[in-house]
Enzyme design. Sequence first.
Site, PDB file in Angstrom:
ATOM      1  N   LYS A  67     -10.104   2.331  17.626  1.00  0.00           N
ATOM      2  CA  LYS A  67     -10.462   2.004  16.239  1.00  0.00           C
ATOM      3  C   LYS A  67      -9.913   0.626  15.859  1.00  0.00           C
ATOM      4  CE  LYS A  67     -10.303   3.288  11.423  1.00  0.00           C
ATOM      5  NZ  LYS A  67      -9.777   4.104  10.338  1.00  0.00           N
TER       6      LYS A  67
ATOM      7  N   ASP B 194      -7.814  -4.451   0.592  1.00  0.00           N
ATOM      8  CA  ASP B 194      -8.724  -3.609  -0.165  1.00  0.00           C
ATOM      9  C   ASP B 194      -9.931  -3.420   0.727  1.00  0.00           C
ATOM     10  OD1 ASP B 194      -9.083  -2.193  -2.707  1.00  0.00           O
ATOM     11  OD2 ASP B 194     -10.938  -3.332  -2.750  1.00  0.00           O
TER      12      ASP B 194
ATOM     13  N   ASN C 198      -0.621   3.976   1.190  1.00  0.00           N
ATOM     14  CA  ASN C 198      -1.398   4.790   2.117  1.00  0.00           C
ATOM     15  C   ASN C 198      -0.760   4.752   3.511  1.00  0.00           C
ATOM     16  OD1 ASN C 198      -3.336   5.633   4.009  1.00  0.00           O
ATOM     17  ND2 ASN C 198      -5.042   5.000   2.714  1.00  0.00           N
TER      18      ASN C 198
ATOM     19  N   THR D 272       0.849  -1.197   0.000  1.00  0.00           N
ATOM     20  CA  THR D 272       0.000   0.000   0.000  1.00  0.00           C
ATOM     21  C   THR D 272       0.878   1.238   0.000  1.00  0.00           C
ATOM     22  OG1 THR D 272      -1.759   1.234   1.120  1.00  0.00           O
ATOM     23  CG2 THR D 272      -0.227   0.078   2.546  1.00  0.00           C
TER      24      THR D 272
ATOM     25  N   PHE E 169      -9.022   8.700   8.942  1.00  0.00           N
ATOM     26  CA  PHE E 169      -8.912   9.215   7.573  1.00  0.00           C
ATOM     27  C   PHE E 169     -10.202   8.894   6.809  1.00  0.00           C
ATOM     28  CE2 PHE E 169      -8.216   5.224   5.177  1.00  0.00           C
ATOM     29  CZ  PHE E 169      -7.954   4.352   6.228  1.00  0.00           C
ATOM     30  N   GLY E 170     -10.234   9.318   5.567  1.00  0.00           N
ATOM     31  CA  GLY E 170     -11.317   8.934   4.649  1.00  0.00           C
ATOM     32  C   GLY E 170     -12.712   9.199   5.196  1.00  0.00           C
ATOM     33  N   TYR E 171     -13.527   8.167   5.232  1.00  0.00           N
ATOM     34  CA  TYR E 171     -14.925   8.299   5.635  1.00  0.00           C
ATOM     35  C   TYR E 171     -15.126   8.212   7.152  1.00  0.00           C
ATOM     36  CZ  TYR E 171     -15.655   7.436   0.641  1.00  0.00           C
ATOM     37  OH  TYR E 171     -15.621   7.529  -0.726  1.00  0.00           O
TER      38      TYR E 171
ATOM     39  N   ARG F 283     -10.312  -3.431   9.397  1.00  0.00           N
ATOM     40  CA  ARG F 283      -8.904  -3.743   9.116  1.00  0.00           C
ATOM     41  C   ARG F 283      -8.266  -4.437  10.319  1.00  0.00           C
ATOM     42  NH1 ARG F 283      -7.869   0.770   7.681  1.00  0.00           N
ATOM     43  NH2 ARG F 283      -8.672   0.455   5.594  1.00  0.00           N
TER      44      ARG F 283
HETATM   45  P1  IMP Z   1      -8.294   1.041  -0.919  1.00  0.00           P
HETATM   46  O1  IMP Z   1      -7.024   1.762  -0.562  1.00  0.00           O
HETATM   47  O2  IMP Z   1      -8.431   0.719  -2.336  1.00  0.00           O
HETATM   48  O3  IMP Z   1      -8.536  -0.121  -0.002  1.00  0.00           O
HETATM   49  O4  IMP Z   1      -9.401   2.121  -0.655  1.00  0.00           O
HETATM   50  C1  IMP Z   1     -10.317   2.005   0.334  1.00  0.00           C
HETATM   51  C2  IMP Z   1     -11.037   3.305   0.541  1.00  0.00           C
HETATM   52  O5  IMP Z   1     -12.125   3.017   1.444  1.00  0.00           O
HETATM   53  C3  IMP Z   1     -10.197   4.356   1.241  1.00  0.00           C
HETATM   54  O6  IMP Z   1      -9.552   5.196   0.368  1.00  0.00           O
HETATM   55  C4  IMP Z   1     -11.244   5.089   2.049  1.00  0.00           C
HETATM   56  O7  IMP Z   1     -11.953   5.939   1.218  1.00  0.00           O
HETATM   57  C5  IMP Z   1     -12.205   3.981   2.435  1.00  0.00           C
HETATM   58  N1  IMP Z   1     -11.783   3.375   3.721  1.00  0.00           N
HETATM   59  C6  IMP Z   1     -11.262   2.143   3.911  1.00  0.00           C
HETATM   60  N2  IMP Z   1     -10.978   1.929   5.207  1.00  0.00           N
HETATM   61  C7  IMP Z   1     -11.300   3.065   5.841  1.00  0.00           C
HETATM   62  C8  IMP Z   1     -11.209   3.463   7.207  1.00  0.00           C
HETATM   63  O8  IMP Z   1     -10.733   2.752   8.099  1.00  0.00           O
HETATM   64  N3  IMP Z   1     -11.644   4.710   7.472  1.00  0.00           N
HETATM   65  C9  IMP Z   1     -12.148   5.539   6.540  1.00  0.00           C
HETATM   66  N4  IMP Z   1     -12.244   5.233   5.247  1.00  0.00           N
HETATM   67  C10 IMP Z   1     -11.825   3.987   4.900  1.00  0.00           C
END
Ligand code: IMP
Length: 194
Positions: free
Chosen positions: A173, A67, A7, A5, A150-152, A179
């Site tokens: 968390k 993912d 990220n 990753t 992060f994210g949502y 995860r």
């Molecule tokens: P991936 O990197 O292709 O797995 O993208 C998953 C996407 O789902 C991320 O970019 C976030 O938008 C969302 N996501 C996955 N896990 C989380 C989390 O733990 N918190 C907030 N958003 C998440």
Amino acid sequence: MIFATGNEDKMKEIRMIMGEDHGKVLSMKEAGIQIDIEENGTTYEENALIKARAVAKRVHDLVLADDSGLEIDFLNGEPGVYSARYLGEDTSYRVKNAKLLKRLEGVSEEKRTARFVCAIGAVFPDGREVTVRAAVEGRIDYEEKGKNGFGYDPIFYVPELGKTTAEMTEEEKNSISHRGKALRMLKEELGKNL
Ligand code: IMP
């Protein structure tokens, strides 16, 4: 082992949960691997394995990849496997979250159910592959709350803890997250397979 990753937020969670029981976990960057991987699978498992296999071709280590996504029942599971690409990869989560809140305007609490889902794929140096999947159930809140994660995270409310995942400490968390659960399942699998 390498976790495929780019990220850094995810890497932080992964390092905390995996510890060093199975050796140090390197990110792709730390392993010196720079590749752009197209996630064109239709399931979380497929995408996780696409990422893990792409890296595994270049190294002789155990490679893991995840993912994940957010599934909102009222939106028929959207954004789901397309969570990172929802409204465009470069669109800020302020905008993505605001859009989802808008799409749920007027929707009652019991219909705002949602879950974060995470699949992790592992590719062993001998070619064996393992996948695990886990989820955390919750609902979409009425506004963004919290600054962590992060994210949502700011719109994902977990009734069990009475707060959004962005209001949780890292430990909180990790103890309930998709995860966190998937990584602990994988750790068990690695114990059996290594
Ligand atoms: P991936 O990197 O292709 O797995 O993208 C998953 C996407 O789902 C991320 O970019 C976030 O938008 C969302 N996501 C996955 N896990 C989380 C989390 O733990 N918190 C907030 N958003 C998440």
